[in-house]
Write a protein that holds these residues in place. Structure first.
Motif, PDB file in Angstrom:
ATOM      1  N   HIS A 155      36.572  26.550 -20.424  1.00 55.51           N
ATOM      2  CA  HIS A 155      37.783  26.034 -19.771  1.00 55.51           C
ATOM      3  C   HIS A 155      37.592  25.961 -18.260  1.00 55.51           C
ATOM      4  CE1 HIS A 155      42.257  26.438 -18.655  1.00 55.51           C
ATOM      5  NE2 HIS A 155      42.040  25.207 -19.079  1.00 55.51           N
ATOM      6  N   HIS A 156      37.028  26.996 -17.675  1.00 57.94           N
ATOM      7  CA  HIS A 156      36.790  27.004 -16.227  1.00 57.94           C
ATOM      8  C   HIS A 156      35.758  25.944 -15.839  1.00 57.94           C
ATOM      9  CE1 HIS A 156      38.164  31.492 -16.141  1.00 57.94           C
ATOM     10  NE2 HIS A 156      39.173  30.649 -16.068  1.00 57.94           N
ATOM     11  N   GLN A 157      34.729  25.783 -16.660  1.00 58.80           N
ATOM     12  CA  GLN A 157      33.701  24.777 -16.362  1.00 58.80           C
ATOM     13  C   GLN A 157      34.279  23.364 -16.442  1.00 58.80           C
ATOM     14  OE1 GLN A 157      30.651  25.650 -15.381  1.00 58.80           O
ATOM     15  NE2 GLN A 157      29.929  23.540 -15.102  1.00 58.80           N
ATOM     16  N   LEU A 158      35.143  23.118 -17.414  1.00 64.72           N
ATOM     17  CA  LEU A 158      35.777  21.811 -17.531  1.00 64.72           C
ATOM     18  C   LEU A 158      36.632  21.509 -16.302  1.00 64.72           C
ATOM     19  CD1 LEU A 158      36.848  21.840 -21.289  1.00 64.72           C
ATOM     20  CD2 LEU A 158      35.135  20.352 -20.234  1.00 64.72           C
ATOM     21  N   ALA A 159      37.372  22.522 -15.840  1.00 66.18           N
ATOM     22  CA  ALA A 159      38.206  22.322 -14.656  1.00 66.18           C
ATOM     23  C   ALA A 159      37.342  22.005 -13.435  1.00 66.18           C
ATOM     24  CB  ALA A 159      39.042  23.571 -14.405  1.00 66.18           C
ATOM     25  N   LYS A 160      36.183  22.639 -13.378  1.00 65.06           N
ATOM     26  CA  LYS A 160      35.262  22.435 -12.255  1.00 65.06           C
ATOM     27  C   LYS A 160      34.664  21.039 -12.262  1.00 65.06           C
ATOM     28  CE  LYS A 160      30.941  24.373 -10.408  1.00 65.06           C
ATOM     29  NZ  LYS A 160      29.919  25.444 -10.615  1.00 65.06           N
ATOM     30  N   GLN A 161      34.310  20.534 -13.443  1.00 66.28           N
ATOM     31  CA  GLN A 161      33.618  19.251 -13.539  1.00 66.28           C
ATOM     32  C   GLN A 161      34.554  18.062 -13.725  1.00 66.28           C
ATOM     33  OE1 GLN A 161      29.798  21.266 -15.835  1.00 66.28           O
ATOM     34  NE2 GLN A 161      30.278  19.148 -16.283  1.00 66.28           N
ATOM     35  N   ALA A 162      35.777  18.304 -14.189  1.00 64.19           N
ATOM     36  CA  ALA A 162      36.658  17.194 -14.542  1.00 64.19           C
ATOM     37  C   ALA A 162      37.313  16.540 -13.339  1.00 64.19           C
ATOM     38  CB  ALA A 162      37.735  17.672 -15.513  1.00 64.19           C
ATOM     39  N   GLY A 163      37.689  17.328 -12.353  1.00 58.74           N
ATOM     40  CA  GLY A 163      38.454  16.777 -11.242  1.00 58.74           C
ATOM     41  C   GLY A 163      39.945  16.835 -11.524  1.00 58.74           C
ATOM     42  N   GLU A 164      40.736  16.612 -10.511  1.00 60.24           N
ATOM     43  CA  GLU A 164      42.182  16.790 -10.626  1.00 60.24           C
ATOM     44  C   GLU A 164      42.858  15.760 -11.509  1.00 60.24           C
ATOM     45  OE1 GLU A 164      43.866  16.959  -6.760  1.00 60.24           O
ATOM     46  OE2 GLU A 164      42.787  18.790  -6.156  1.00 60.24           O
ATOM     47  N   ALA A 305      19.638  19.895 -23.475  1.00 55.66           N
ATOM     48  CA  ALA A 305      19.017  21.074 -22.871  1.00 55.66           C
ATOM     49  C   ALA A 305      19.977  22.259 -22.885  1.00 55.66           C
ATOM     50  CB  ALA A 305      18.591  20.759 -21.442  1.00 55.66           C
ATOM     51  N   ALA A 306      19.438  23.438 -23.242  1.00 51.29           N
ATOM     52  CA  ALA A 306      20.232  24.668 -23.252  1.00 51.29           C
ATOM     53  C   ALA A 306      19.581  25.777 -22.434  1.00 51.29           C
ATOM     54  CB  ALA A 306      20.446  25.136 -24.696  1.00 51.29           C
ATOM     55  N   GLY A 307      18.514  25.465 -21.726  1.00 49.89           N
ATOM     56  CA  GLY A 307      17.878  26.472 -20.893  1.00 49.89           C
ATOM     57  C   GLY A 307      17.113  27.503 -21.704  1.00 49.89           C
ATOM     58  N   GLY A 318      27.239  29.115 -15.053  1.00 46.70           N
ATOM     59  CA  GLY A 318      26.095  28.640 -14.301  1.00 46.70           C
ATOM     60  C   GLY A 318      24.927  28.167 -15.146  1.00 46.70           C
ATOM     61  N   SER A 319      25.048  28.258 -16.473  1.00 45.89           N
ATOM     62  CA  SER A 319      23.934  27.889 -17.347  1.00 45.89           C
ATOM     63  C   SER A 319      23.855  26.385 -17.558  1.00 45.89           C
ATOM     64  CB  SER A 319      24.064  28.590 -18.703  1.00 45.89           C
ATOM     65  OG  SER A 319      25.203  28.122 -19.401  1.00 45.89           O
ATOM     66  N   VAL A 320      22.663  25.932 -17.898  1.00 50.20           N
ATOM     67  CA  VAL A 320      22.437  24.526 -18.219  1.00 50.20           C
ATOM     68  C   VAL A 320      23.260  24.118 -19.435  1.00 50.20           C
ATOM     69  CG1 VAL A 320      20.702  22.853 -19.008  1.00 50.20           C
ATOM     70  CG2 VAL A 320      20.123  24.518 -17.227  1.00 50.20           C
ATOM     71  N   SER A 321      23.304  24.991 -20.433  1.00 48.97           N
ATOM     72  CA  SER A 321      24.017  24.657 -21.669  1.00 48.97           C
ATOM     73  C   SER A 321      25.507  24.475 -21.418  1.00 48.97           C
ATOM     74  CB  SER A 321      23.776  25.724 -22.736  1.00 48.97           C
ATOM     75  OG  SER A 321      24.198  26.999 -22.275  1.00 48.97           O
ATOM     76  N   LEU A 322      26.109  25.335 -20.605  1.00 46.73           N
ATOM     77  CA  LEU A 322      27.546  25.222 -20.343  1.00 46.73           C
ATOM     78  C   LEU A 322      27.859  23.934 -19.592  1.00 46.73           C
ATOM     79  CD1 LEU A 322      30.324  26.531 -20.581  1.00 46.73           C
ATOM     80  CD2 LEU A 322      29.886  27.703 -18.405  1.00 46.73           C
ATOM     81  N   ALA A 323      27.023  23.589 -18.618  1.00 43.09           N
ATOM     82  CA  ALA A 323      27.238  22.338 -17.878  1.00 43.09           C
ATOM     83  C   ALA A 323      27.141  21.135 -18.813  1.00 43.09           C
ATOM     84  CB  ALA A 323      26.218  22.222 -16.745  1.00 43.09           C
ATOM     85  N   ASN A 324      26.173  21.152 -19.712  1.00 46.25           N
ATOM     86  CA  ASN A 324      26.023  20.039 -20.649  1.00 46.25           C
ATOM     87  C   ASN A 324      27.177  19.972 -21.638  1.00 46.25           C
ATOM     88  OD1 ASN A 324      23.750  18.544 -19.892  1.00 46.25           O
ATOM     89  ND2 ASN A 324      22.343  20.019 -20.816  1.00 46.25           N
ATOM     90  N   LEU A 325      27.638  21.129 -22.092  1.00 47.18           N
ATOM     91  CA  LEU A 325      28.783  21.140 -23.006  1.00 47.18           C
ATOM     92  C   LEU A 325      30.010  20.526 -22.343  1.00 47.18           C
ATOM     93  CD1 LEU A 325      28.420  24.634 -24.709  1.00 47.18           C
ATOM     94  CD2 LEU A 325      28.315  22.408 -25.844  1.00 47.18           C
ATOM     95  N   ALA A 326      30.231  20.848 -21.080  1.00 48.72           N
ATOM     96  CA  ALA A 326      31.368  20.271 -20.369  1.00 48.72           C
ATOM     97  C   ALA A 326      31.225  18.756 -20.270  1.00 48.72           C
ATOM     98  CB  ALA A 326      31.487  20.892 -18.983  1.00 48.72           C
ATOM     99  N   ARG A 327      30.021  18.265 -20.025  1.00 46.63           N
ATOM    100  CA  ARG A 327      29.796  16.820 -19.968  1.00 46.63           C
ATOM    101  C   ARG A 327      30.097  16.156 -21.305  1.00 46.63           C
ATOM    102  NH1 ARG A 327      24.494  18.638 -17.177  1.00 46.63           N
ATOM    103  NH2 ARG A 327      25.083  18.584 -14.962  1.00 46.63           N
ATOM    104  N   ILE A 328      29.705  16.820 -22.394  1.00 37.14           N
ATOM    105  CA  ILE A 328      29.978  16.276 -23.732  1.00 37.14           C
ATOM    106  C   ILE A 328      31.477  16.224 -23.981  1.00 37.14           C
ATOM    107  CG2 ILE A 328      29.767  16.760 -26.202  1.00 37.14           C
ATOM    108  CD1 ILE A 328      26.945  17.914 -25.539  1.00 37.14           C
ATOM    109  N   VAL A 329      32.171  17.309 -23.682  1.00 38.06           N
ATOM    110  CA  VAL A 329      33.621  17.367 -23.908  1.00 38.06           C
ATOM    111  C   VAL A 329      34.347  16.325 -23.060  1.00 38.06           C
ATOM    112  CG1 VAL A 329      35.676  18.827 -23.657  1.00 38.06           C
ATOM    113  CG2 VAL A 329      33.562  19.791 -24.579  1.00 38.06           C
TER     114      VAL A 329
END
Length: 339
Positions: A155-164, A305-307, A318-329
């Motif tokens: 949830h926090h990663q999505l908020a970080k990558q999604a924008g307002e 990639a999952a690191g 901060g992991s590669v996998s979490l960043a990629n999951l947010a991109r997928i979502v």
């Protein structure tokens, strides 16, 4: 691993018959299955059942009834906490009491047995992108905290990558009785077969709640990937299906799931699940094992990639996998980095 080619075996009556031998690693799992089938039911029977109320009676789920559902389930969790405390189980009482907190958004709660709950993070009714997380083995109310941590991290990663301008929500779906890591049930699809119709109903209910324009992704860890694959085969509505640290899905390929969703798979470099034999064998009429490795080319998923993380590190901040999951979502598939 030994080859699975057919071997000729003496039948004892002067004739021969073909015999197929399972891989050595899978035979070891079969031995574990037999042991667990004998030992674990005895230990489970010795554990006293924790009393809890029946689940709250809820109105049909809609945007207008969400707050009422949250409140009713919090009240039910508080009652379950009092009953567990009176029973002398302070650990379960504390877990239930935490779920009853005023800020918790519980779509469902059942404190009986190992327990089940569905918790929402964010504004579900107005979300443009929704991730539904499904956990693997050894997840219940007593261990719910670690599953919740994965949901809050995403949830926090999505908020970080999604924008307002983009609204997101995460749902932690503990809607089934998960198998124990060391048990007979973790080697078969039995629990997944029971859970899949429940998950399918929930996803269809979610589609009604969020609207057809919402982008829904199913994110599934370990044994949870078996549950999700079974739900996908039922035609569950979703845009993306992500399999993390999967032992296999029971299907030979992504195409065999017959889903319109994009199918993704990832495994960390230090994930022990890589050592699990990706095979299936028949034991007294029960299929043991889950077949094709989801990160193999033969399965046909989109491998990302999952690191270098282990089996529990896919949602590490901060992991590669979490960043990629947010991109997928978020539906930003072109930005996903591949293994």
């Amino acid at each position: 691993m030994e080859p699975t080619a057919a071997r000729r075996a003496d039948t004892g009556d002067g004739t021969t018959a073909d015999r197929r031998r399972a891989p050595r690693g899978l035979r070891s799992l079969l031995a574990l299955l037999v042991t667990a089938a004998v030992v674990l039911p005895l230990s489970a029977a010795a554990r006293p059942q924790i009393p809890a109320p029946a689940p709250a009676v809820l109105p049909p789920l809609s945007a207008a009834t969400l707050d009422a559902a949250y409140a009713a389930n919090r009240a039910n969790a508080e009652q379950a906490s009092r009953m567990a405390a009176a029973h002398g189980d302070r650990h379960r009482a504390a877990a239930d009491r935490a779920l009853a907190g005023r800020s918790r958004q519980l779509l469902a709660f059942d404190g009986r047995g190992a327990g089940r709950t569905t918790e929402v993070f964010g504004d579900l009714a107005h979300a443009d992108h929704v991730a539904v997380l499904v956990p693997g083995s050894d997840t219940g109310l007593d261990t719910y905290g670690r599953f919740r941590a994965t949901a809050t991290a995403l949830h926090h990663q999505l908020a970080k990558q999604a924008g307002e301008s983009t609204r997101t929500a995460v749902v932690a779906w503990l809607g089934y009785e998960t198998p124990g890591t060391v048990s007979s049930t973790v080697l078969t699809t039995g629990r997944a077969d029971e859970a899949a119709p429940r998950l399918d109903r929930f996803l269809r209910q979610l589609r009604t709640l969020t609207g057809r324009d919402a982008h829904v992704s199913l994110v599934c860890h370990s044994y949870g990937s078996v549950v999700c694959a079974r739900a996908a085969a039922l035609g569950s509505p979703m845009a993306d299906l992500a399999l993390l640290g999967s032992p296999g899905t029971g299907a030979d390929s992504a195409a065999a799931l017959r889903t319109t969703a994009r199918v993704w798979a990832a495994r960390g470099g230090d994930d022990w699940i890589a050592g699990v034999p990706h095979a299936k064998a028949d034991l007294f009429g029960t299929t043991v094992g889950f077949g094709t490795d989801p990160v193999s080319p033969a399965f046909g998923a989109r491998v990302f990639a999952a690191g270098d993380g282990g089996h529990s590190d896919y949602f590490a901040p901060g992991s590669v996998s979490l960043a990629n999951l947010a991109r997928i979502v978020l539906g930003r598939t072109s930005e996903v980095t591949h293994a």
